[in-house]
Scaffold this motif. Structure first.
Motif, PDB file in Angstrom:
ATOM      1  N   LEU A 209       0.839  -1.198   0.000  1.00  0.00           N
ATOM      2  CA  LEU A 209       0.000   0.000   0.000  1.00  0.00           C
ATOM      3  C   LEU A 209       0.876   1.251   0.000  1.00  0.00           C
ATOM      4  N   THR A 210       0.489   2.242  -0.795  1.00  0.00           N
ATOM      5  CA  THR A 210       1.087   3.556  -0.615  1.00  0.00           C
ATOM      6  C   THR A 210       0.430   4.197   0.605  1.00  0.00           C
ATOM      7  N   ALA A 211       1.109   5.175   1.200  1.00  0.00           N
ATOM      8  CA  ALA A 211       0.524   5.870   2.352  1.00  0.00           C
ATOM      9  C   ALA A 211      -0.796   6.519   1.965  1.00  0.00           C
ATOM     10  N   GLU A 212      -0.857   7.026   0.748  1.00  0.00           N
ATOM     11  CA  GLU A 212      -2.091   7.649   0.277  1.00  0.00           C
ATOM     12  C   GLU A 212      -3.230   6.632   0.229  1.00  0.00           C
ATOM     13  N   LYS A 213      -2.925   5.426  -0.260  1.00  0.00           N
ATOM     14  CA  LYS A 213      -3.950   4.383  -0.356  1.00  0.00           C
ATOM     15  C   LYS A 213      -4.408   3.944   1.033  1.00  0.00           C
ATOM     16  N   PHE A 214      -3.468   3.857   1.973  1.00  0.00           N
ATOM     17  CA  PHE A 214      -3.827   3.519   3.352  1.00  0.00           C
ATOM     18  C   PHE A 214      -4.782   4.570   3.909  1.00  0.00           C
ATOM     19  N   MET A 215      -4.442   5.839   3.698  1.00  0.00           N
ATOM     20  CA  MET A 215      -5.293   6.923   4.207  1.00  0.00           C
ATOM     21  C   MET A 215      -6.680   6.856   3.588  1.00  0.00           C
ATOM     22  N   GLY A 217      -8.244   4.326   2.225  1.00  0.00           N
ATOM     23  CA  GLY A 217      -8.982   3.162   2.691  1.00  0.00           C
ATOM     24  C   GLY A 217      -9.557   3.370   4.078  1.00  0.00           C
ATOM     25  N   PHE A 218      -8.749   3.987   4.962  1.00  0.00           N
ATOM     26  CA  PHE A 218      -9.213   4.206   6.332  1.00  0.00           C
ATOM     27  C   PHE A 218     -10.349   5.226   6.363  1.00  0.00           C
ATOM     28  N   VAL A 219     -10.201   6.321   5.631  1.00  0.00           N
ATOM     29  CA  VAL A 219     -11.249   7.348   5.602  1.00  0.00           C
ATOM     30  C   VAL A 219     -12.534   6.777   5.012  1.00  0.00           C
ATOM     31  N   SER A 220     -12.412   5.975   3.945  1.00  0.00           N
ATOM     32  CA  SER A 220     -13.601   5.355   3.347  1.00  0.00           C
ATOM     33  C   SER A 220     -14.284   4.405   4.318  1.00  0.00           C
ATOM     34  N   ALA A 221     -13.476   3.666   5.092  1.00  0.00           N
ATOM     35  CA  ALA A 221     -14.048   2.747   6.074  1.00  0.00           C
ATOM     36  C   ALA A 221     -14.788   3.511   7.170  1.00  0.00           C
ATOM     37  N   LEU A 222     -14.240   4.648   7.580  1.00  0.00           N
ATOM     38  CA  LEU A 222     -14.939   5.473   8.576  1.00  0.00           C
ATOM     39  C   LEU A 222     -16.267   5.985   8.022  1.00  0.00           C
ATOM     40  N   ARG A 223     -16.231   6.415   6.753  1.00  0.00           N
ATOM     41  CA  ARG A 223     -17.439   6.994   6.147  1.00  0.00           C
ATOM     42  C   ARG A 223     -18.534   5.949   5.985  1.00  0.00           C
ATOM     43  N   THR A 224     -18.127   4.714   5.676  1.00  0.00           N
ATOM     44  CA  THR A 224     -19.124   3.657   5.468  1.00  0.00           C
ATOM     45  C   THR A 224     -19.361   2.817   6.717  1.00  0.00           C
ATOM     46  N   GLN A 225     -18.792   3.263   7.825  1.00  0.00           N
ATOM     47  CA  GLN A 225     -18.963   2.589   9.114  1.00  0.00           C
ATOM     48  C   GLN A 225     -18.478   1.137   9.073  1.00  0.00           C
ATOM     49  N   THR A 226     -17.376   0.932   8.366  1.00  0.00           N
ATOM     50  CA  THR A 226     -16.773  -0.408   8.313  1.00  0.00           C
ATOM     51  C   THR A 226     -15.349  -0.363   8.855  1.00  0.00           C
ATOM     52  N   ALA A 227     -15.068   0.635   9.706  1.00  0.00           N
ATOM     53  CA  ALA A 227     -13.699   0.823  10.189  1.00  0.00           C
ATOM     54  C   ALA A 227     -13.195  -0.397  10.948  1.00  0.00           C
ATOM     55  N   VAL A 241       3.351  -3.871   3.605  1.00  0.00           N
ATOM     56  CA  VAL A 241       4.362  -3.023   2.967  1.00  0.00           C
ATOM     57  C   VAL A 241       3.741  -1.648   2.729  1.00  0.00           C
ATOM     58  N   ILE A 242       4.339  -0.612   3.313  1.00  0.00           N
ATOM     59  CA  ILE A 242       3.828   0.759   3.180  1.00  0.00           C
ATOM     60  C   ILE A 242       4.878   1.613   2.482  1.00  0.00           C
ATOM     61  N   ASP A 243       4.490   2.244   1.379  1.00  0.00           N
ATOM     62  CA  ASP A 243       5.415   3.080   0.608  1.00  0.00           C
ATOM     63  C   ASP A 243       5.092   4.562   0.826  1.00  0.00           C
ATOM     64  N   ASP A 244       6.127   5.405   0.715  1.00  0.00           N
ATOM     65  CA  ASP A 244       5.971   6.867   0.804  1.00  0.00           C
ATOM     66  C   ASP A 244       5.320   7.294   2.124  1.00  0.00           C
ATOM     67  N   LEU A 245       5.844   6.804   3.223  1.00  0.00           N
ATOM     68  CA  LEU A 245       5.237   7.101   4.525  1.00  0.00           C
ATOM     69  C   LEU A 245       5.213   8.596   4.819  1.00  0.00           C
ATOM     70  N   GLN A 246       6.105   9.375   4.202  1.00  0.00           N
ATOM     71  CA  GLN A 246       6.143  10.806   4.489  1.00  0.00           C
ATOM     72  C   GLN A 246       4.842  11.505   4.110  1.00  0.00           C
ATOM     73  N   PHE A 247       4.001  10.849   3.294  1.00  0.00           N
ATOM     74  CA  PHE A 247       2.739  11.461   2.894  1.00  0.00           C
ATOM     75  C   PHE A 247       1.585  11.130   3.842  1.00  0.00           C
ATOM     76  N   LEU A 248       1.850  10.374   4.903  1.00  0.00           N
ATOM     77  CA  LEU A 248       0.780  10.004   5.833  1.00  0.00           C
ATOM     78  C   LEU A 248       0.357  11.232   6.635  1.00  0.00           C
ATOM     79  N   GLN A 249      -0.875  11.656   6.481  1.00  0.00           N
ATOM     80  CA  GLN A 249      -1.365  12.879   7.112  1.00  0.00           C
ATOM     81  C   GLN A 249      -2.630  12.583   7.925  1.00  0.00           C
ATOM     82  N   GLY A 250      -2.917  13.472   8.865  1.00  0.00           N
ATOM     83  CA  GLY A 250      -4.148  13.370   9.639  1.00  0.00           C
ATOM     84  C   GLY A 250      -3.956  12.618  10.943  1.00  0.00           C
TER      85      GLY A 250
END
Length: 480
Positions: A209-215, A217-227, A241-250
């Protein structure tokens, strides 16, 4: 685009780098390309929607100002996402047919080329949670077989290979494995190689996963109440495997990443992470996350030496011949490119693509004269070595026969205070770190303490010849 437009773009990038600093530039602007200039507007492109959104929100006016300094007639900036074919997510990404492109992205050697979007494609817009759990798309060319090993990446390659071949019940040796390097030096190549090799072995499920994709996915799970389901699914992964961790925000996303990281490591699952800086420099991340990341194996991939650049170019030419059998680059031309195109692997990719395009479109053979003409804008002035605060502390401690922990401690004895002040002074003059950040890195001191130290040493240097010479010696050691 005209050569004048490209020259203006090069000057704009240098101005932008000077204004925001190397770290910020590498994080947000290194993958920005010029698409065109027309009717007083400049069109720029980036590979992901996340980058586009972030730059528009935080740096749009600064980018425009840099352009207007070069071309006052520019009145607006348009930022677009480069087009990329989105591959459907699947638990294991199936190997695709090789692309018949020039020297296609990721086709060999050094890794992480994504100028056209491959390898780190954002899939914003897909069904968030399920898409994230399917992983970010993989480039079939980024494998261990296509990675060229040299002195600057030997340790990172060996650690990645060790992690990739481990079996399900083997003890975890390096956890997390944290690989950091500048842009275009091979981080993404190694991470995707681990994913390909791990999933091919079938021993453990490897999720890339890229950091962006992780973010997302998590935000979508919160929105759909599937967190909860999202968290449980992530923590059931064998290797994350997490790529580009420097982009992890929030804050909430970072907190969830921290919980996931702890849960996986505590359960003996493997975590591999890549970033453009070491854990201690990820200032936006929580201290607990930085501490956990630093507790594993942290490996830096250095810059590409001339010998390694030449081997990479040779591998790229061989890869290009799979689609263009008549393509030939004489060794003197490869040696010239390896010697002069030094910034990163993506510039090497661009240089060969230009030679191939010229050869195929004009029918002219590749010559040294052609290479000198085609790659002149890729020849960048040699940048001074980027000095790290950890290096300053280590070298100052050694010079004054104290320990690094002494410099970070609250001790106020004379034999510690002066070296600490010298180290703070060097951190301020040789790095782009702010006073508060320097204070934090010196045992959590206030920025006023750092300012006092800087002014103190500045005042002494003018009158104390011996101290001035000591500081010059330290600077030379740090910049060698």
């Amino acid at each position: 685009m005209s050569n004048a437009d490209q020259d203006s773009w090069s000057r704009v990038k240098e101005r932008l780098r000077a204004e925001v600093g190397d770290d910020v530039y590498s994080s947000w602007f290194a993958r920005m390309d010029l698409e065109g200039i027309e009717d007083g507007g400049v069109r720029l492109s980036v590979p992901t929607r996340f980058l586009k959104s972030w730059i528009q929100s935080h740096y749009a006016e600064r980018v425009l100002a840099c352009w207007q300094a070069q071309q006052p007639e520019v009145g607006r900036i348009e930022l677009i996402v480069r087009s990329a074919v989105l591959k459907p997510a699947a638990p294991v990404v199936k190997k695709a047919e090789p692309m018949p492109a020039a020297v296609s992205n990721g086709s060999g050697a050094y890794a992480g080329i994504n100028g056209n979007g491959h390898g780190r494609v954002s899939t914003v817009g897909d069904p968030g949670m399920h898409d994230a759990l399917g992983g970010s798309p993989l480039d079939p060319r980024l494998t261990f077989e296509s990675f060229v090993v040299g002195r600057s990446n030997t340790l990172a390659h060996a650690a990645a290979k060790q992690v990739a071949i481990a079996r399900r019940n083997d003890p975890v040796m390096f956890n997390p494995l944290y690989i950091h390097a500048g842009v275009g030096l091979g981080k993404t190549h190694l991470l995707q190689a681990i994913t390909w090799a791990g999933n091919a072995a079938g021993e453990r499920k490897v999720l890339y996963l890229t950091a962006e994709k992780f973010m997302y996915g998590f935000v979508s799970a919160l929105r759909t109440q599937t967190a909860l389901a999202f968290k449980e699914a992530l923590r059931g992964i064998g290797v994350l495997v997490i790529d580009d961790l420097q982009f992890l925000q929030g804050k909430s996303t970072q907190a969830e990443f921290c919980h996931t990281l702890n849960a996986l490591i505590d359960a003996g699952r493997q975590v591999i992470i890549a970033s453009d800086r070491p854990p201690s420099d990820l200032e936006s991340l929580d201290d607990r996350v930085r501490s956990r990341l630093a507790g594993g194996l942290v490996v830096e991939m250095g810059t590409l030496g001339e010998e390694l650049r030449l081997e990479i170019l040779k591998a790229r030419v061989l890869a290009a011949r799979a689609h263009h059998p008549s393509f030939d680059v004489p060794l003197p031309v490869l040696s010239y490119i390896a010697k002069t195109v030094t910034h990163n692997g993506r510039d090497l990719e661009g240089a060969l693509n230009r030679l191939l395009a010229h050869n195929k479109l004009t029918g002219h053979p590749v010559t040294l004269e052609m290479a000198e003409r085609e790659v002149r804008d890729l020849i960048r002035p040699q940048e001074p070595k980027r000095v790290k605060i950890e290096d300053i502390q280590r070298i100052v401690a050694r010079q004054y026969n104290v320990s690094r922990s002494d410099l970070l401690s609250s001790r106020r004895t004379a034999n510690v205070v002066r070296p600490r002040q010298v180290a703070m002074y060097l951190a301020k003059t040789l790095t782009l770190r702010s006073l508060p950040e320097i204070g934090r890195r010196f045992g959590g001191r206030d920025h006023t303490t750092v300012l006092h130290a800087v002014r103190k040493i500045e005042g002494l240097v003018g009158n104390d010849v011996a101290l001035a010479e000591e500081i010059e010696i330290l600077k030379r050691q740090l910049q060698e």
